[in-house]
Write an enzyme that holds these catalytic residues in place. Sequence first.
Site, PDB file in Angstrom:
ATOM      1  N   GLU A 163       0.785  -1.236   0.000  1.00  0.00           N
ATOM      2  CA  GLU A 163       0.000   0.000   0.000  1.00  0.00           C
ATOM      3  C   GLU A 163       0.818   1.289   0.000  1.00  0.00           C
ATOM      4  OE1 GLU A 163      -2.860  -0.100   3.177  1.00  0.00           O
ATOM      5  OE2 GLU A 163      -4.009  -1.689   2.223  1.00  0.00           O
ATOM      6  N   GLU A 373      -5.473  -8.608   1.048  1.00  0.00           N
ATOM      7  CA  GLU A 373      -6.163  -8.232   2.286  1.00  0.00           C
ATOM      8  C   GLU A 373      -7.625  -7.976   1.988  1.00  0.00           C
ATOM      9  OE1 GLU A 373      -4.645  -4.960   4.706  1.00  0.00           O
ATOM     10  OE2 GLU A 373      -2.593  -5.614   4.298  1.00  0.00           O
TER      11      GLU A 373
HETATM   12  C1  BG6 Z   1      -4.443  -1.966   5.516  1.00  0.00           C
HETATM   13  C2  BG6 Z   1      -3.095  -2.290   6.071  1.00  0.00           C
HETATM   14  O1  BG6 Z   1      -4.375  -0.690   5.027  1.00  0.00           O
HETATM   15  O2  BG6 Z   1      -5.522  -1.902   6.369  1.00  0.00           O
HETATM   16  C3  BG6 Z   1      -3.121  -3.037   7.384  1.00  0.00           C
HETATM   17  O3  BG6 Z   1      -2.300  -2.948   5.138  1.00  0.00           O
HETATM   18  C4  BG6 Z   1      -4.194  -2.453   8.266  1.00  0.00           C
HETATM   19  O4  BG6 Z   1      -1.851  -2.990   7.948  1.00  0.00           O
HETATM   20  C5  BG6 Z   1      -5.534  -2.644   7.575  1.00  0.00           C
HETATM   21  O5  BG6 Z   1      -4.222  -2.959   9.564  1.00  0.00           O
HETATM   22  C6  BG6 Z   1      -6.719  -2.180   8.384  1.00  0.00           C
HETATM   23  O6  BG6 Z   1      -6.571  -0.862   8.755  1.00  0.00           O
HETATM   24  P1  BG6 Z   1      -7.026  -0.346  10.154  1.00  0.00           P
HETATM   25  O7  BG6 Z   1      -6.728   1.105  10.158  1.00  0.00           O
HETATM   26  O8  BG6 Z   1      -8.481  -0.616  10.248  1.00  0.00           O
HETATM   27  O9  BG6 Z   1      -6.236  -1.129  11.147  1.00  0.00           O
END
Ligand code: BG6
Length: 468
Positions: A163, A373
């Site tokens: 990202e 993800e």
């Molecule tokens: C993604 C990242 O942007 O979102 C992760 O790669 C992150 O590291 C995930 O934890 C969720 O984001 P957040 O802010 O809800 O923890």
Amino acid sequence: MKMPKDFLFGAASASYQVEGAWNEDGKGLSNWDVFSKIPGKTFENTNGDVAVDHYHRYKEDIALMAEMGLESYRFSISWPRVFPNGTGEVNEKGLEFYNNLIDECLKHDIVPFVTLYHWDLPQALEEKGGWKNKETVDAFVRFADTCFQSFGDRVNHWITFNEAVIFCSLGYLTGAHPPGIEGDVKGYFQTTHNVFVAHARAVELFKQNGHTGEIGITHVFNPAFSIDDAEENKFAEMHANAYATHWFYDPILKGEYPEYVVNGLNEQGLLPEMTEEELDVLKRTAPMNDFIGLNYYSPQRVMKNDSALVMAGGRENSTGRPGNPSFDGVYKTVKMDDKVYTKWDWEISPEAFLDGMHMLKDRYGDVKIYITENGLGDVDPIVDGEIMDTPRIEYIEGHLRAVKHAVQQGINVAGYYAWSAIDLLSWLNGYKKQYGFIYVDHNNGLARKKKQSFHWYKEIIATRAEDL
Ligand code: BG6
């Protein structure tokens, strides 16, 4: 339909968010070790000093993942654990930890999917200008090379960066991530360019040195859709996709920047400094990318911006959460009455996910995709001691179904990694925002417990999602 045999069902994590052991076994400081300790920077001033102690408990965690039937585990390597100062001497103990982690995965038939950079930059490099300084690019290539040489005999799946849009924009536009700079638009675009070049050089080295396996990059996938058919809002959609998607995906997959954005940046004097050599490496390595990784949580609904240009700080504001103008004031993201949102105001839309994948196919052809993800951040209910994360099951079910449809419709998706394997530290939301299949009890010595979703995902994997 069952998902194809070689489709990988996985789950993910990132070093800073799970490992802890921030100053053990010769690890150097990361930018997050320093930034998170500045009062007020994170939710309740949480930091990754201990996180969920994966560094010491990885065997227990991998055993649980194996019990779930996980086919692949995506994790990242902490650069300052391997090179405490970013460059210079290798820390053998750092290599040893990842050797052990990889071996433990393999022992359980879990395919390790390694991210080289998930935001924890060695502080020594941050202090020399971080991603704005092109020396960081050289240092990254050396770090990547060391990892390829040390782990390449057992690791066949590599992601260079996680990202770029987030660590560059939150680092230089909103100041919510290190180095905490606000409003440096030119710096933001320069860092993105430097990261793309670092990626391209690492890919080239990987191929030149004859490593086997696949290499690619993971980007945020945040497709923009106009709120209606009004011409001005359709323009907002085009503009948002150009700046938030094409600027990131084109240099990797097409080997050149999108003309629309280049012209726009040029007019505003914001075009990064790029050498011929850098543009060449982007061009010649584009066909060498084996896949693109997508981190999808939500789409963005956009319309022409008619409000004052204020870019609020905070992670949610720049990606999921609607209600803010873009950095250039051209459009804004909005919350819509007929859409469904999480507790953190991120829209839930498997439909937009599928539509978005078609948009990618239209622009980039049959590139192989891994969903690196996808998941639901929630405050999980505990009922009679059981973690009843039904909303997470529904979220993942909807999105996995979209992936299945994508495969049926001829989109080349090769794997799905839920975020996250285990509850972990959210960069700015502490431990309150949970994502895992495995619960971590912070009131009971970080004890692990299986959630309802753990059993559900196990069944999905065992049946290869046949009933979805
Ligand atoms: C993604 C990242 O942007 O979102 C992760 O790669 C992150 O590291 C995930 O934890 C969720 O984001 P957040 O802010 O809800 O923890």
